[in-house]
Design a protein around this motif. Structure first.
Motif, PDB file in Angstrom:
ATOM      1  N   ARG A 185     -49.813  31.379  18.056  1.00  8.86           N
ATOM      2  CA  ARG A 185     -48.377  31.296  18.318  1.00  8.86           C
ATOM      3  C   ARG A 185     -48.007  29.920  18.857  1.00  8.86           C
ATOM      4  O   ARG A 185     -47.033  29.303  18.424  1.00  8.86           O
ATOM      5  CB  ARG A 185     -47.957  32.387  19.310  1.00  8.86           C
ATOM      6  CG  ARG A 185     -46.436  32.488  19.493  1.00  8.86           C
ATOM      7  CD  ARG A 185     -46.081  33.611  20.453  1.00  8.86           C
ATOM      8  NE  ARG A 185     -46.443  33.275  21.817  1.00  8.86           N
ATOM      9  CZ  ARG A 185     -45.691  32.495  22.621  1.00  8.86           C
ATOM     10  NH1 ARG A 185     -44.570  31.957  22.169  1.00  8.86           N
ATOM     11  NH2 ARG A 185     -46.089  32.254  23.857  1.00  8.86           N
ATOM     12  N   HIS A 186     -48.792  29.419  19.806  1.00 10.26           N
ATOM     13  CA  HIS A 186     -48.539  28.091  20.365  1.00 10.26           C
ATOM     14  C   HIS A 186     -48.694  27.016  19.293  1.00 10.26           C
ATOM     15  O   HIS A 186     -47.880  26.081  19.206  1.00 10.26           O
ATOM     16  CB  HIS A 186     -49.509  27.810  21.524  1.00 10.26           C
ATOM     17  CG  HIS A 186     -49.077  28.415  22.823  1.00 10.26           C
ATOM     18  ND1 HIS A 186     -47.847  28.180  23.396  1.00 10.26           N
ATOM     19  CD2 HIS A 186     -49.732  29.240  23.680  1.00 10.26           C
ATOM     20  CE1 HIS A 186     -47.746  28.838  24.540  1.00 10.26           C
ATOM     21  NE2 HIS A 186     -48.874  29.492  24.722  1.00 10.26           N
ATOM     22  N   GLY A 223     -39.456  24.732  25.905  1.00 18.13           N
ATOM     23  CA  GLY A 223     -40.322  25.903  26.066  1.00 18.13           C
ATOM     24  C   GLY A 223     -41.328  25.787  27.178  1.00 18.13           C
ATOM     25  O   GLY A 223     -42.180  26.670  27.330  1.00 18.13           O
ATOM     26  N   ARG A 249     -44.144  23.526  14.103  1.00 21.24           N
ATOM     27  CA  ARG A 249     -42.802  23.685  13.560  1.00 21.24           C
ATOM     28  C   ARG A 249     -41.807  22.775  14.277  1.00 21.24           C
ATOM     29  O   ARG A 249     -41.006  22.073  13.646  1.00 21.24           O
ATOM     30  CB  ARG A 249     -42.344  25.143  13.668  1.00 21.24           C
ATOM     31  CG  ARG A 249     -41.002  25.393  12.971  1.00 21.24           C
ATOM     32  CD  ARG A 249     -40.539  26.841  13.172  1.00 21.24           C
ATOM     33  NE  ARG A 249     -41.556  27.787  12.780  1.00 21.24           N
ATOM     34  CZ  ARG A 249     -41.803  28.149  11.526  1.00 21.24           C
ATOM     35  NH1 ARG A 249     -41.109  27.593  10.540  1.00 21.24           N
ATOM     36  NH2 ARG A 249     -42.744  29.033  11.257  1.00 21.24           N
ATOM     37  N   GLU A 250     -41.848  22.771  15.590  1.00 22.68           N
ATOM     38  CA  GLU A 250     -40.884  21.974  16.354  1.00 22.68           C
ATOM     39  C   GLU A 250     -41.013  20.494  16.055  1.00 22.68           C
ATOM     40  O   GLU A 250     -40.021  19.799  15.813  1.00 22.68           O
ATOM     41  CB  GLU A 250     -41.076  22.230  17.855  1.00 22.68           C
ATOM     42  CG  GLU A 250     -39.985  21.651  18.747  1.00 22.68           C
ATOM     43  CD  GLU A 250     -40.135  20.163  18.991  1.00 22.68           C
ATOM     44  OE1 GLU A 250     -39.110  19.446  18.927  1.00 22.68           O
ATOM     45  OE2 GLU A 250     -41.284  19.708  19.223  1.00 22.68           O
ATOM     46  N   ALA A 298     -45.731  27.147  16.857  1.00 15.98           N
ATOM     47  CA  ALA A 298     -44.486  26.705  17.474  1.00 15.98           C
ATOM     48  C   ALA A 298     -44.447  25.184  17.626  1.00 15.98           C
ATOM     49  O   ALA A 298     -43.418  24.544  17.364  1.00 15.98           O
ATOM     50  CB  ALA A 298     -44.309  27.379  18.834  1.00 15.98           C
ATOM     51  N   HIS A 299     -45.573  24.605  18.044  1.00 17.80           N
ATOM     52  CA  HIS A 299     -45.623  23.150  18.225  1.00 17.80           C
ATOM     53  C   HIS A 299     -45.526  22.434  16.884  1.00 17.80           C
ATOM     54  O   HIS A 299     -44.779  21.455  16.741  1.00 17.80           O
ATOM     55  CB  HIS A 299     -46.915  22.759  18.945  1.00 17.80           C
ATOM     56  CG  HIS A 299     -47.066  21.283  19.148  1.00 17.80           C
ATOM     57  ND1 HIS A 299     -46.140  20.528  19.825  1.00 17.80           N
ATOM     58  CD2 HIS A 299     -48.033  20.411  18.744  1.00 17.80           C
ATOM     59  CE1 HIS A 299     -46.523  19.267  19.847  1.00 17.80           C
ATOM     60  NE2 HIS A 299     -47.655  19.167  19.196  1.00 17.80           N
TER      61      HIS A 299
END
Length: 538
Positions: free
Chosen positions: A68-69, A529, A75-76, A72-73
């Motif tokens: 998940r981390h 986040g 994608r961002e 998210a990183h």
């Protein structure tokens, strides 16, 4: 390796092929071509990689918290990169201080230089400098034809910087000696130096007449830049007001510190006194002082507030001869640690070095600052942090941590020597001044007295309110004007880190060392986040 971690690894590998200079800066291991294509085709290929990776990410399963981390990183960061491409960023990628020309120059110094095969790679990189700068000029020309140009101030400052680079690799070539590659290295350096000189000529003669006089980039471009440096969508009005308030708070604390040193004295009087009594003379003495302070910080922190991995218990301290930068900086170790982490210290023409002001920067660039944070990312287990997270960070996350590291040094009593705490506060004032200068200039916001920002006003605020050394004022302001939203990442990043720690400290049984361990293990993350990711940790 999970599908998400495999995609992260694939992106890093493909990007390294498309951008060997960037790969070297990030410490990616492997053998790559000597040149990055900074022309329109090269940028288009990197933009395609971003889009393709984002599309692939959408269909992958998330199987763990680490997944998940990582997702998210990835994608961002890639969404922020895609927005920069869409805004025309590659066609006006021109800034003085820490810009592309500096990256090309630094890429030579970052290459390993052990055996002749490695020196041959250096010769190849030097020989590729003309090609890389020519491809960059092609992008600038396309941008100019579309009306995408930068401020004239940046163009002329970079031209002067490029002139200074003509000859800068001679010291490296001389260090090789008279081995069998000496002639090849000398010739390659000669071509690189000629390319820097031609770049200076092009900037002054061909590009500057088409540049704009306005320094600020405006709200649309600033929003894109702030997303890149902070990892969230900035509220510039709130940040601007906070910056002024923070500057006033620090000034009050500085006034109290000045009174403790010399009751009734002014800042100018106290700083002149400390410059005389707490400085070292000569480059050798300065380098020795820096080396000793880096080593002492590591020795005092290991096993107490941090568990420092063995590869991180030393850091190279390098004098940055020929640098036009107004500030020290850090380069990360390579993935395999064959290249160590390094702190770089510009001389700025000085022979006397005010150690009372610079101790705080040792903690910022070294330990517990950048060297510890970025090194911890490099040493993380392969199933804990993705390869992308180990090589691509967020400025607000890393610079915010480095300011937190300075603040931690104060909490630990490390500024006990006369003037050193005042030096830390002066550095903090400079970072607060950066916030108001950067946002104010680029968004054309009024100062508290209603006046408007100019280059001269920015220099005045940085000098008189930010307490910056006179040698740093001009290059610092040039940097803010040319690199929108990067300067705000320090103080806004520190604010995010302090808020995250305060939230965690309210939990029963909070332990600072455990919180530090968890914070470093998290890896890079956008500031939006950070608090949530560290909620309940410690």
């Amino acid at each position: 390796m999970t599908p998400i971690f495999a995609l992260c690894d694939e992106y890093v590998r493909k990007l390294a092929v498309l951008d060997p200079v960037g790969a070297g800066a990030r410490g990616i291991a492997g053998s790559f071509a000597p040149a990055t294509d900074y022309g329109p085709d090269g940028h288009a290929a990197r933009a395609d990689l971003v889009r393709g990776t984002l599309a692939a990410l959408d269909g992958l399963p998330v199987t763990s918290e680490a997944d998940r981390h990582a997702a998210a990183h990835l994608r961002e960061r890639l969404e922020a990169e895609a927005a920069w491409h869409a805004s025309g960023g590659p066609l006006r990628m021109l800034r003085a201080q820490f810009g592309l020309v500096t990256s090309i120059r630094d890429s030579v110094d970052l290459l390993p230089r052990g055996d002749d095969d490695q020196w041959r790679n250096i010769a190849a990189r030097l020989a590729a400098v003309p090609e890389m700068l020519a491809s960059w000029r092609t992008s600038l020309e396309l941008g100019a034809s579309k009306g995408l140009v930068v401020a004239r101030r940046q163009v002329l400052e970079l031209a002067a910087q490029a002139d200074r680079f003509a000859g800068i690799h001679d010291k490296l070539v001389t260090s090789y000696g008279d081995g069998r590659l000496a002639g090849e290295l000398a010739e390659a350096a000669k071509t690189a130096h000629a390319a820097y000189a031609e770049t200076a000529r092009y900037l002054r003669t061909d590009y500057a007449p088409r540049a704009v006089e306005q320094d600020g980039v405006g709200a649309e471009r600033y929003a894109v830049a702030a997303r890149q440096t902070l990892g969230y969508d900035l509220d510039p009005a709130e940040a601007y007001a906070w910056g002024w308030a923070e500057l006033e708070r620090i000034e009050a604390e500085m006034a109290a510190e000045i009174d403790r040193i010399r009751p009734g004295a002014t800042w100018q009087e106290v700083s002149a006194y400390l410059d005389e009594t707490h400085s070292v003379d000569g480059v050798d003495a300065y380098h020795a002082w820096l080396r000793e302070r880096h080593d002492r910080a590591i020795a005092e922190l290991h096993g107490t507030h941090f568990d420092i991995a063995e590869p991180l218990r030393s850091v190279d301290v390098v004098i940055a001869y020929g640098s036009a930068s107004g500030a020290p900086y850090y380069t990360s170790p390579s993935e395999d640690f064959t290249r160590p982490g390094r702190t770089w210290w510009p001389l700025q023409g000085r022979e006397r070095f005010a150690t009372w002001r610079e101790l705080t920067t040792v903690f910022h660039e070294g330990v517990p600052g950048h060297h510890l944070q970025r090194g911890a990312e490099k040493t993380a287990a392969p199933d804990a942090l993705s390869r992308f997270a180990k090589t691509v960070g967020v400025s607000g996350h890393s610079e915010g941590w480095a300011l937190y590291a300075e603040r931690l040094g104060d909490e630990l009593g490390w500024f006990s020597e006369p003037g050193t705490r005042l030096g830390m506060l002066a550095a903090s004032a400079m970072r607060a001044a950066r916030v108001v200068i950067d946002i104010g200039v680029h968004l054309d916001l009024p100062l508290p007295d209603g006046s408007r920002w100019t280059f001269e006003k920015a220099c005045e605020v940085l000098s008189e309110r930010g307490r910056a050394n006179s040698s740093r004022v001009h290059p610092e302001v040039v940097r803010y004007f040319g690199w929108p939203a990067q300067a705000i990442s320090y103080k806004l990043g520190e604010r995010a880190w302090l808020e995250a720690r305060q939230a965690a400290a309210r939990q029963p049984g909070f332990d600072l060392k455990r919180w530090h361990t968890a914070a470093l293990a998290l890896g890079p993350i956008g500031l939006g986040g950070l608090a949530e990711a560290l909620e309940g940790v410690g």
